[in-house]
Design a protein around this motif. Structure first.
Motif, mmCIF file in Angstrom:
data_model
loop_
_atom_site.group_PDB
_atom_site.id
_atom_site.type_symbol
_atom_site.label_atom_id
_atom_site.label_comp_id
_atom_site.label_asym_id
_atom_site.label_seq_id
_atom_site.Cartn_x
_atom_site.Cartn_y
_atom_site.Cartn_z
ATOM 1 N N HIS A 65 0.839 -1.194 0.000
ATOM 2 C CA HIS A 65 0.000 0.000 0.000
ATOM 3 C C HIS A 65 0.868 1.235 0.000
ATOM 4 C CE1 HIS A 65 0.746 -0.881 4.336
ATOM 5 N NE2 HIS A 65 1.123 0.378 4.278
ATOM 6 N N ALA A 66 0.200 2.353 -0.264
ATOM 7 C CA ALA A 66 0.804 3.647 0.033
ATOM 8 C C ALA A 66 -0.222 4.353 0.907
ATOM 9 C CB ALA A 66 1.056 4.415 -1.251
ATOM 10 N N TRP A 67 0.258 5.066 1.896
ATOM 11 C CA TRP A 67 -0.690 5.792 2.741
ATOM 12 C C TRP A 67 -1.262 6.958 1.971
ATOM 13 C CZ3 TRP A 67 -2.619 4.303 7.282
ATOM 14 C CH2 TRP A 67 -1.976 3.237 7.907
ATOM 15 N N MET A 68 -2.549 7.148 2.099
ATOM 16 C CA MET A 68 -3.180 8.340 1.517
ATOM 17 C C MET A 68 -3.994 9.017 2.619
ATOM 18 S SD MET A 68 -4.654 7.207 -2.202
ATOM 19 C CE MET A 68 -5.200 8.855 -2.698
ATOM 20 N N SER A 69 -3.911 10.312 2.672
ATOM 21 C CA SER A 69 -4.770 11.011 3.622
ATOM 22 C C SER A 69 -6.214 10.858 3.145
ATOM 23 C CB SER A 69 -4.389 12.490 3.717
ATOM 24 O OG SER A 69 -4.711 13.123 2.501
ATOM 25 N N VAL A 70 -7.140 10.903 4.081
ATOM 26 C CA VAL A 70 -8.556 10.831 3.705
ATOM 27 C C VAL A 70 -8.888 11.991 2.766
ATOM 28 C CG1 VAL A 70 -10.917 10.993 4.612
ATOM 29 C CG2 VAL A 70 -9.251 9.494 5.728
ATOM 30 N N ASP A 71 -8.300 13.163 3.015
ATOM 31 C CA ASP A 71 -8.506 14.319 2.106
ATOM 32 C C ASP A 71 -8.116 13.952 0.675
ATOM 33 O OD1 ASP A 71 -9.351 15.984 4.087
ATOM 34 O OD2 ASP A 71 -7.441 17.070 4.292
ATOM 35 N N ASP A 72 -6.959 13.289 0.514
ATOM 36 C CA ASP A 72 -6.492 12.950 -0.833
ATOM 37 C C ASP A 72 -7.371 11.881 -1.485
ATOM 38 O OD1 ASP A 72 -4.522 14.814 -0.673
ATOM 39 O OD2 ASP A 72 -2.860 13.401 -0.419
#
Ligand SMILES: C[S@@+](CC[C@H](N)C(=O)[O-])C[C@H]1O[C@@H](n2cnc3c(N)ncnc32)[C@H](O)[C@@H]1O
Ligand SMILES: Nc1nc2[nH]cc(C(=O)O)c2c(=O)[nH]1
Ligand code: SF4
Ligand SMILES: [Mg+2]
Length: 264
Positions: A65-72
């Motif tokens: 995975h790659a972390w993504m902010s909820v905003d993104d």
């Protein structure tokens, strides 16, 4: 062709609410009562089960995975045209931030959550359709039944893993809460006729435990198979079983059309 575009991904978890996202893409919903509907898929990484046949082993057996902010994630969904969003995985319900994401998308999208039905979202979490795929005994991994490409381990480790999967795969109270709280479908992966006794028994138990009806046309039989060739070996049997038992059949359109290529 499925619509694909690169998502801006960073390796480390950003500050604030974030999710491990394995892929984000738009395609036709391939399975279930909304099969054929253009949808944006958000696939989280990480799962509390280890089905041997998992078609997303890069989220369960060997999570990437790659972390993504909820905003993104919200911004990436908004850049796309579908007004249906499918939150899937891995097991999306193991991440609290999944529920934050659903709240953020609620006003503008039809929200499907695909879950193995072992974890219930907190009360009030907006979901338009919970697509529950309870796991049968035939999903349990053994030493020689693991996803292609995943390295085997010792027999003792394999036995431990099978035992953990067996102990965790059905949570009756969670299944009952999900069908009571949300519009739902029970979508069983069927490997053959031998699965039917367990399916009928589990549906009966959910009906006894839940305070709402579970009609036969919300019980779906889906042929097991990650490739066209594998589906060719199961789909006719499973279609015949749906007719015989009075349940609904669901195809796997993304496998039929794109042979389950990445991001399809
Ligand atoms: C990868 S799972 C992710 C969501 C959740 N963990 C679950 O199992 O429902 C998405 C869907 O694919 C189904 N699935 C996974 N591998 C499959 C296979 N080999 N054949 C048919 N369906 C499969 C699951 O049962 C579920 O309905
Ligand atoms: N098109 C398409 N439909 C799907 N429905 C459920 C999927 C999944 O892997 O969760 C899936 C998927 O991967 N692709
Ligand atoms: S529960 Fe879903 S994501 Fe987890 S291993 Fe099974 S099919 Fe894969
Ligand atoms: Mg898939």
């Amino acid at each position: 062709m499925p619509v694909t575009s690169e998502v801006d991904r960073s390796d480390a978890a950003p500050d604030g609410p974030a999710l491990p996202v394995n892929e984000l893409f738009s395609s036709l919903q391939g399975e279930g009562t909304l099969a054929g509907v253009p949808s944006t898929f958000v696939r989280t990484s990480g799962c509390n089960l280890r089905c041997w046949f998992c078609d997303s082993s890069h989220t369960s057996w060997e999570p990437t995975h790659a972390w993504m902010s909820v905003d993104d994630v919200v911004a990436a969904v908004e850049e796309r045209t579908p007004d249906h969003v499918v939150l899937t995985g891995g097991e999306p319900a193991i991440h609290d931030e999944s529920f934050e994401l659903l709240r953020r998308l609620d006003d503008d999208y039809h929200l499907t959550v695909e879950t193995n039905g072992t974890v219930v979202p907190p009360k009030g979490t907006p979901v338009d359709l919970v697509s529950i795929s309870p796991k049968l005994a035939s999903s349990t991994p053994t030493a020689d039944r693991i996803p292609a490409g995943v390295e085997g381990d010792t027999d003792a480790d394999a036995a431990d893993r099978a035992e953990r999967h067996e102990a965790a795969r059905v949570e009756l109270a969670a299944l009952a809460a999900l069908v009571e709280r949300y519009e739902s479908q029970l979508k069983f992966v069927v490997t053959g006729r031998d699965d039917m006794t367990e399916i009928v028994d589990l549906v009966d138990r959910v009906r006894e435990a839940a305070s709402v009806p579970v009609p036969d046309d919300e019980v779906l039989l889906m042929p097991e198979g990650q490739t066209r060739e594998q589906l060719a070996g199961t789909r006719e049997t499973v279609a015949d079983l749906a007719l015989e038992y009075g349940f609904r059949y669901t195809p796997r359109i993304h496998v039929d059309v794109w042979n389950d290529a990445p991001e399809s």
